[in-house]
Write a protein that holds these residues in place. Structure first.
Motif, PDB file in Angstrom:
ATOM      1  N   HIS A   1      -6.049  -5.390  13.779  1.00  7.65           N
ATOM      2  CA  HIS A   1      -5.080  -6.469  13.634  1.00  7.65           C
ATOM      3  C   HIS A   1      -4.436  -6.453  12.246  1.00  7.65           C
ATOM      4  CE1 HIS A   1      -5.378  -8.681  17.378  1.00  7.65           C
ATOM      5  NE2 HIS A   1      -6.689  -8.479  17.370  1.00  7.65           N
ATOM      6  N   THR A   2      -3.367  -7.214  12.101  1.00  7.81           N
ATOM      7  CA  THR A   2      -2.685  -7.400  10.818  1.00  7.81           C
ATOM      8  C   THR A   2      -2.751  -8.876  10.459  1.00  7.81           C
ATOM      9  OG1 THR A   2      -1.176  -5.547  11.245  1.00  7.81           O
ATOM     10  CG2 THR A   2      -0.512  -7.162   9.571  1.00  7.81           C
ATOM     11  N   GLY A   3      -3.308  -9.168   9.277  1.00 11.71           N
ATOM     12  CA  GLY A   3      -3.436 -10.560   8.859  1.00 11.71           C
ATOM     13  C   GLY A   3      -2.129 -11.165   8.394  1.00 11.71           C
ATOM     14  N   ALA A   4      -1.344 -10.375   7.669  1.00  8.45           N
ATOM     15  CA  ALA A   4      -0.072 -10.880   7.131  1.00  8.45           C
ATOM     16  C   ALA A   4       0.899  -9.726   6.931  1.00  8.45           C
ATOM     17  CB  ALA A   4      -0.302 -11.608   5.807  1.00  8.45           C
ATOM     18  N   ALA A   5       2.178 -10.015   7.061  1.00  4.40           N
ATOM     19  CA  ALA A   5       3.236  -9.025   6.842  1.00  4.40           C
ATOM     20  C   ALA A   5       4.492  -9.750   6.377  1.00  4.40           C
ATOM     21  CB  ALA A   5       3.530  -8.241   8.116  1.00  4.40           C
ATOM     22  N   LYS A   6       5.192  -9.137   5.442  1.00  5.06           N
ATOM     23  CA  LYS A   6       6.420  -9.739   4.900  1.00  5.06           C
ATOM     24  C   LYS A   6       6.181 -11.168   4.402  1.00  5.06           C
ATOM     25  CE  LYS A   6       9.490  -6.437   5.636  1.00  5.06           C
ATOM     26  NZ  LYS A   6      10.260  -5.813   4.538  1.00  5.06           N
ATOM     27  N   GLY A   7       4.963 -11.410   3.882  1.00  8.06           N
ATOM     28  CA  GLY A   7       4.636 -12.727   3.359  1.00  8.06           C
ATOM     29  C   GLY A   7       4.371 -13.783   4.404  1.00  8.06           C
ATOM     30  N   ARG A   8       4.247 -13.371   5.664  1.00  3.46           N
ATOM     31  CA  ARG A   8       4.011 -14.316   6.769  1.00  3.46           C
ATOM     32  C   ARG A   8       2.701 -14.016   7.457  1.00  3.46           C
ATOM     33  NH1 ARG A   8       9.142 -13.506  10.478  1.00  3.46           N
ATOM     34  NH2 ARG A   8       7.831 -14.780  11.857  1.00  3.46           N
ATOM     35  N   PRO A   9       1.968 -15.039   7.902  1.00  6.05           N
ATOM     36  CA  PRO A   9       0.757 -14.792   8.685  1.00  6.05           C
ATOM     37  C   PRO A   9       1.101 -14.177  10.028  1.00  6.05           C
ATOM     38  CG  PRO A   9       1.297 -17.123   8.711  1.00  6.05           C
ATOM     39  CD  PRO A   9       2.235 -16.483   7.730  1.00  6.05           C
ATOM     40  N   VAL A  10       0.229 -13.293  10.512  1.00  3.06           N
ATOM     41  CA  VAL A  10       0.456 -12.645  11.799  1.00  3.06           C
ATOM     42  C   VAL A  10      -0.698 -12.949  12.760  1.00  3.06           C
ATOM     43  CG1 VAL A  10       0.781 -10.437  12.996  1.00  3.06           C
ATOM     44  CG2 VAL A  10       1.829 -10.811  10.745  1.00  3.06           C
ATOM     45  N   LYS A  11      -1.902 -12.521  12.399  1.00  3.51           N
ATOM     46  CA  LYS A  11      -3.100 -12.877  13.157  1.00  3.51           C
ATOM     47  C   LYS A  11      -3.793 -13.978  12.379  1.00  3.51           C
ATOM     48  CE  LYS A  11      -6.231 -12.228  16.440  1.00  3.51           C
ATOM     49  NZ  LYS A  11      -5.947 -12.433  17.875  1.00  3.51           N
ATOM     50  N   MET A  12      -3.773 -15.192  12.917  1.00  3.24           N
ATOM     51  CA  MET A  12      -4.202 -16.353  12.146  1.00  3.24           C
ATOM     52  C   MET A  12      -5.659 -16.260  11.718  1.00  3.24           C
ATOM     53  SD  MET A  12      -1.371 -17.874  11.963  1.00  3.24           S
ATOM     54  CE  MET A  12      -1.847 -19.420  11.191  1.00  3.24           C
ATOM     55  N   ALA A  13      -6.508 -15.648  12.550  1.00  2.25           N
ATOM     56  CA  ALA A  13      -7.934 -15.568  12.232  1.00  2.25           C
ATOM     57  C   ALA A  13      -8.282 -14.366  11.371  1.00  2.25           C
ATOM     58  CB  ALA A  13      -8.751 -15.520  13.528  1.00  2.25           C
ATOM     59  N   ALA A  14      -7.302 -13.544  11.021  1.00  2.00           N
ATOM     60  CA  ALA A  14      -7.561 -12.325  10.249  1.00  2.00           C
ATOM     61  C   ALA A  14      -7.316 -12.543   8.761  1.00  2.00           C
ATOM     62  CB  ALA A  14      -6.681 -11.188  10.757  1.00  2.00           C
ATOM     63  N   SER A  15      -7.960 -11.723   7.950  1.00  2.00           N
ATOM     64  CA  SER A  15      -7.790 -11.778   6.507  1.00  2.00           C
ATOM     65  C   SER A  15      -6.361 -11.408   6.113  1.00  2.00           C
ATOM     66  CB  SER A  15      -8.771 -10.803   5.843  1.00  2.00           C
ATOM     67  OG  SER A  15      -8.452 -10.597   4.486  1.00  2.00           O
ATOM     68  N   HIS A  16      -5.802 -12.130   5.149  1.00  2.76           N
ATOM     69  CA  HIS A  16      -4.462 -11.798   4.658  1.00  2.76           C
ATOM     70  C   HIS A  16      -4.459 -10.497   3.867  1.00  2.76           C
ATOM     71  CE1 HIS A  16      -2.331 -15.959   5.118  1.00  2.76           C
ATOM     72  NE2 HIS A  16      -2.962 -15.578   6.204  1.00  2.76           N
ATOM     73  N   GLN A  17      -5.632  -9.994   3.497  1.00  2.00           N
ATOM     74  CA  GLN A  17      -5.724  -8.681   2.864  1.00  2.00           C
ATOM     75  C   GLN A  17      -5.510  -7.553   3.862  1.00  2.00           C
ATOM     76  OE1 GLN A  17      -9.625  -8.803   1.039  1.00  2.00           O
ATOM     77  NE2 GLN A  17      -8.786  -9.547  -0.898  1.00  2.00           N
ATOM     78  N   LEU A  18      -5.544  -7.884   5.139  1.00  2.00           N
ATOM     79  CA  LEU A  18      -5.387  -6.885   6.190  1.00  2.00           C
ATOM     80  C   LEU A  18      -3.895  -6.668   6.447  1.00  2.00           C
ATOM     81  CD1 LEU A  18      -7.303  -5.226   8.050  1.00  2.00           C
ATOM     82  CD2 LEU A  18      -6.990  -6.994   9.781  1.00  2.00           C
ATOM     83  N   THR A  19      -3.228  -6.063   5.482  1.00  2.00           N
ATOM     84  CA  THR A  19      -1.813  -5.729   5.615  1.00  2.00           C
ATOM     85  C   THR A  19      -1.668  -4.350   6.251  1.00  2.00           C
ATOM     86  OG1 THR A  19      -1.731  -4.688   3.439  1.00  2.00           O
ATOM     87  CG2 THR A  19      -1.290  -7.073   3.540  1.00  2.00           C
ATOM     88  N   VAL A  20      -0.452  -3.993   6.617  1.00  2.00           N
ATOM     89  CA  VAL A  20      -0.229  -2.671   7.200  1.00  2.00           C
ATOM     90  C   VAL A  20      -0.620  -1.579   6.209  1.00  2.00           C
ATOM     91  CG1 VAL A  20       1.529  -1.067   8.026  1.00  2.00           C
ATOM     92  CG2 VAL A  20       1.585  -3.457   8.768  1.00  2.00           C
ATOM     93  N   ALA A  21      -0.130  -1.665   4.978  1.00  2.00           N
ATOM     94  CA  ALA A  21      -0.409  -0.628   3.985  1.00  2.00           C
ATOM     95  C   ALA A  21      -1.894  -0.526   3.682  1.00  2.00           C
ATOM     96  CB  ALA A  21       0.373  -0.906   2.698  1.00  2.00           C
ATOM     97  N   ALA A  22      -2.547  -1.675   3.508  1.00  2.00           N
ATOM     98  CA  ALA A  22      -3.978  -1.665   3.198  1.00  2.00           C
ATOM     99  C   ALA A  22      -4.789  -1.124   4.368  1.00  2.00           C
ATOM    100  CB  ALA A  22      -4.443  -3.070   2.828  1.00  2.00           C
ATOM    101  N   SER A  23      -4.412  -1.490   5.583  1.00  2.00           N
ATOM    102  CA  SER A  23      -5.134  -1.024   6.770  1.00  2.00           C
ATOM    103  C   SER A  23      -5.071   0.493   6.897  1.00  2.00           C
ATOM    104  CB  SER A  23      -4.565  -1.668   8.034  1.00  2.00           C
ATOM    105  OG  SER A  23      -4.751  -3.061   8.028  1.00  2.00           O
ATOM    106  N   LEU A  24      -3.891   1.054   6.698  1.00  2.00           N
ATOM    107  CA  LEU A  24      -3.741   2.502   6.840  1.00  2.00           C
ATOM    108  C   LEU A  24      -4.509   3.237   5.749  1.00  2.00           C
ATOM    109  CD1 LEU A  24       0.024   2.801   7.857  1.00  2.00           C
ATOM    110  CD2 LEU A  24      -2.016   2.615   9.301  1.00  2.00           C
TER     111      LEU A  24
END
Length: 386
Positions: free
Chosen positions: A10-33
């Motif tokens: 999952h992705t926690g946040a992208a473009k400064g917006r929450p995406v998966k509400m229950a996920a960590s905001h550190q879980l960004t696309v760049a960080a995940s990859l």
């Protein structure tokens, strides 16, 4: 080629917006990859919120900057070593008993964008993950297939949003099995449990992390035999074509899952009925083990001859005594965490890196010599190593 793949990140946040509400905001696309490739040692990462508006915009930015490049057989390549699969997790109400989550994987950015355009006609908010769609599962599968995609049941046996966990007793009640490319087991189930249902013996089983944080990426993953890193080769592997296949599932011991046994949220006790001795019957959450007991066609599993073996793992971070420094030492010495679990080093080799006492404990975990207390009602089980 042997490939380590986790298709449910999952992705926690992208473009400064929450995406998966229950996920960590550190879980960004760049960080995940970065984490999937550098720390976990994966070869395939499925971004299951890629169709959400801000995530798709970030992916387009990464493509324009050259950090992601299209692969001829589908998918996007990151740092020449990690294939990125774009996906959407979609919630569909399938019965009076509840809703279920489905995974929709798309081969290209263009296909993902086109699928998103269609989703906007049946979803109220495509900016957030796992939103309800006003559609039936068969129509959803058809829309995915029309765009060259892959359709998967997510965390099939979990009590919340699992198709077989609470919504229906059989997949065939809501859609034909032929519409599925695979079934994801979920954290509290394994192949032995699933193959007690005759229906599951016709399905490829996957073990994915459903990651809501960086550390939980690849806590469950798959080993595939592919000819090349591409979306199309993954499709062939799910259907066992041309020598491609799923050759192993690696996942948590089911008792470590937070919905393994039926428990009472109020008193924490394992219960064997819909009520609890403490009187808080509404707090009882049915466990995966108990649900499969109720649904099973056989007392023992009957595996199809092509079923991939299921190997049990415990994430390194859950092993008592393995702190951040030890974790880094292990990765530097033996490679990514996925490699450690798939091909465990010997205890003497571990001892050279982390000392004999902790090496004995880590080796016990890597080789299945452990005990644990079972999880349930939203609480993970605990590893108890001596």
């Amino acid at each position: 080629m042997r490939v380590f793949a986790d298709f449910h990140i999952h992705t926690g946040a992208a473009k400064g917006r929450p995406v998966k509400m229950a996920a960590s905001h550190q879980l960004t696309v760049a960080a995940s990859l970065d984490w999937a490739a550098r720390v976990k040692g994966l070869h395939v990462a499925g971004l299951i919120d890629a169709v959400c508006d801000p995530v798709l915009n970030e992916i387009r930015d990464l493509c324009r900057s050259g950090h992601l490049t299209p692969v001829s057989g589908g998918g996007l390549m990151y740092q020449a070593s990690l294939l990125v699969v774009l996906g959407a997790e979609v919630e569909v109400r399938v019965s009076n008993h509840g809703a279920a989550h489905f995974g929709c994987w798309l081969p290209t950015v263009e296909a993902a964008a086109d699928f998103q355009t269609w989703l906007k006609t049946v979803q109220s908010n495509t900016g957030l993950s796992s939103q309800v769609a006003r559609v039936d599962p068969t129509r959803l599968a058809d829309e995915v297939r029309a765009r060259g995609g892959i359709f998967v049941v997510h965390h099939a046996f979990t009590p919340f949003k699992g198709l077989l966990g609470s919504a229906v007793a059989r997949v065939a009640e809501v859609m034909p099995l032929e519409a599925l490319d695979a079934v994801e087991l979920g954290l509290s189930a394994d192949a032995d449990m699933a193959d007690r249902l005759e229906e599951m013996r016709h399905c490829t089983l996957l073990s994915n992390s459903d990651a809501h944080s960086l550390s939980s990426i690849a806590r469950e993953f798959n080993v595939l035999a592919l000819n090349e890193l591409s979306f199309e080769d993954i499709r062939h592997a799910l259907h066992r074509r041309g020598g491609r296949s799923v050759v192993a599932n690696l996942g948590l011991y089911p008792p470590l899952g937070k919905y393994y046994r039926t428990r009472c949220r109020s008193c924490g006790q394992v219960v064997t009925s819909e009520s609890c001795g403490c009187g808080a019957s509404r707090s009882v959450v049915q466990g995966v083990w108990d649900r499969i007991e109720a649904l099973a066609d056989q007392d023992m599993p009957v595996h199809p001859p092509w079923r991939a073996p299921y190997h049990y793992i415990v994430p390194l971070s859950l092993i008592p005594g393995v702190g951040p420094r030890t974790y880094v030492k292990l990765l530097e010495a033996f490679g990514g965490e996925a490699q450690l679990w798939f091909d465990p080093p010997s205890e003497p080799a571990l001892a050279e890196v982390i000392g004999p006492k902790l090496a004995a404990r880590v080796s016990a975990a890597l080789n299945g010599r452990l005990s644990m207390s079972p999880g349930g009602a939203g609480h993970y089980g605990r590893v108890e190593l001596v």
